[in-house]
Motif scaffolding. Sequence first.
Motif, PDB file in Angstrom:
ATOM      1  N   ASN A   1       0.810  -1.211   0.000  1.00  0.00           N
ATOM      2  CA  ASN A   1       0.000   0.000   0.000  1.00  0.00           C
ATOM      3  C   ASN A   1       0.845   1.264   0.000  1.00  0.00           C
ATOM      4  O   ASN A   1       0.369   2.333  -0.391  1.00  0.00           O
ATOM      5  CB  ASN A   1      -0.929   0.015   1.217  1.00  0.00           C
ATOM      6  N   ASN A   2       2.081   1.148   0.459  1.00  0.00           N
ATOM      7  CA  ASN A   2       2.951   2.319   0.532  1.00  0.00           C
ATOM      8  C   ASN A   2       4.411   1.876   0.602  1.00  0.00           C
ATOM      9  O   ASN A   2       4.707   0.671   0.665  1.00  0.00           O
ATOM     10  CB  ASN A   2       2.587   3.185   1.746  1.00  0.00           C
TER      11      ASN A   2
ATOM     12  N   GLU B   1       6.589   2.336   2.996  1.00  0.00           N
ATOM     13  CA  GLU B   1       7.003   1.765   4.277  1.00  0.00           C
ATOM     14  C   GLU B   1       6.734   0.258   4.322  1.00  0.00           C
ATOM     15  O   GLU B   1       7.566  -0.510   4.809  1.00  0.00           O
ATOM     16  CB  GLU B   1       6.284   2.466   5.434  1.00  0.00           C
TER      17      GLU B   1
ATOM     18  N   ASP C   1       7.027   8.180   1.463  1.00  0.00           N
ATOM     19  CA  ASP C   1       5.627   8.212   1.045  1.00  0.00           C
ATOM     20  C   ASP C   1       5.085   9.635   0.989  1.00  0.00           C
ATOM     21  O   ASP C   1       3.878   9.842   0.966  1.00  0.00           O
ATOM     22  CB  ASP C   1       4.774   7.380   2.015  1.00  0.00           C
TER      23      ASP C   1
ATOM     24  N   SER D   1       5.091   6.934  -3.749  1.00  0.00           N
ATOM     25  CA  SER D   1       5.739   5.916  -2.909  1.00  0.00           C
ATOM     26  C   SER D   1       7.034   5.471  -3.563  1.00  0.00           C
ATOM     27  O   SER D   1       7.030   4.865  -4.645  1.00  0.00           O
ATOM     28  CB  SER D   1       4.797   4.729  -2.711  1.00  0.00           C
TER      29      SER D   1
END
Length: 410
Positions: free
Chosen positions: A351-352, A354, A372, A376
């Motif tokens: 999703n990102n 990280e 982010d 990203s």
Amino acid sequence: MDFIDNKISNRLGGPSFFKNSDNLYKFEKIKKITKEVKSKFPDTKLIDMGVGEPDKMADSSVVDILCIEARKAENRFYSDNGIIEFQEAACRYLNNVYNLKDITPENVVHGIGSKPVLAMIPLCFINPGDICLMPSPAYQVLGTYSKFLGGEIYKLPLSHENNFYPDLDNIPENIKKRAKLLYLNYPNNPTGQIATREFYEHAVKFAKENNIIIVSDLAYGALTYGDCKPISILNVDGAIDVCIEIHSLSKSFNMTGWRLAFVIGSKKAMQLYCAIKGHTDSGQFRAIQKAGAYALDNYDLIDLNKKRYSRRFDLLVDVLKQVGFNAKKPDAGFYSYVNIPKGIKNGVKFNNAEEASLYILSHALVSTVPWDDCGSFLRFSVTYDADCLDDEISVMNELKNRLLSLNLEF
């Protein structure tokens, strides 16, 4: 509630400080997670391409000067706002590397590394309600103290679509009227973008028209590759009237732990900075400043780093492309800045950044820095541990094998 909890300043979040993970400095957080993962896999060597710190020591000739000067009785005193030998060497360096011929010692003050300089500058200018124009993504410290002082941050996205430059032309009028500082950082961390003469001219024009001070962080300024030449915003006519620029010996001369930098500006700007600095520190050890002066006069030492990093970028970019990343060699700095993978083939989706960074660290023991802030991205540093070309090739082969084993989807 602990005795300390209800005493914490509001600028740090008051009693909620210890509950807020955002208070942990970004790179300290990365180091903490990396250490935890390493402890789980003690027999597998970490490939650390995360926090960018030079992998070599300062040149032995610089170390020798420190040893000689550290034994001299006259160097034991406080240096306060610096010694003239370092200021004069900084002027010669600026002339030799950036063709800045009109900088005098009155325009130069040393700092105990560029990080404290960045922290002190807002104390000279920011009042509650003032705005700091800050690129995003960026080195955290650029905005931290403005917020501590009751100022506000207005983020300027560094997007791929805008070639990783801030869009100065579309800042709202009400924001420009309240803005005091504009931070620029080229060669850029983390994107790797470099400044052009045209961009700097536009930025200086913007600053003059809107009564805003530019703070130019040139920490990676001398680390350029190929036909790219070092450039300072002070190369623009009249820039010193509206600009303050910071140079660091950490990256170019492998002197991170030595904590030595210098700041350049108009005489009045330097008087302001010295007023804050004089109440903050008592100056860097004179012997370190004299070793730094020697390094600045022997600026060809930087060429060894430039050659090594350029070679490593060639190797790294080739590996990243083979794995599936859309990577290209930057013209300067330490970092390759690439879009994250979508996820794992027939598996987890990211999703990102990280999430992607943590997955790669946990499953391949490869450390990166996630960003982010504007899209990203992952940042790979070429300052990994390797003694020679054969070691570098070995590390890159291992990196490729580990990343390929993840079955990343792009």
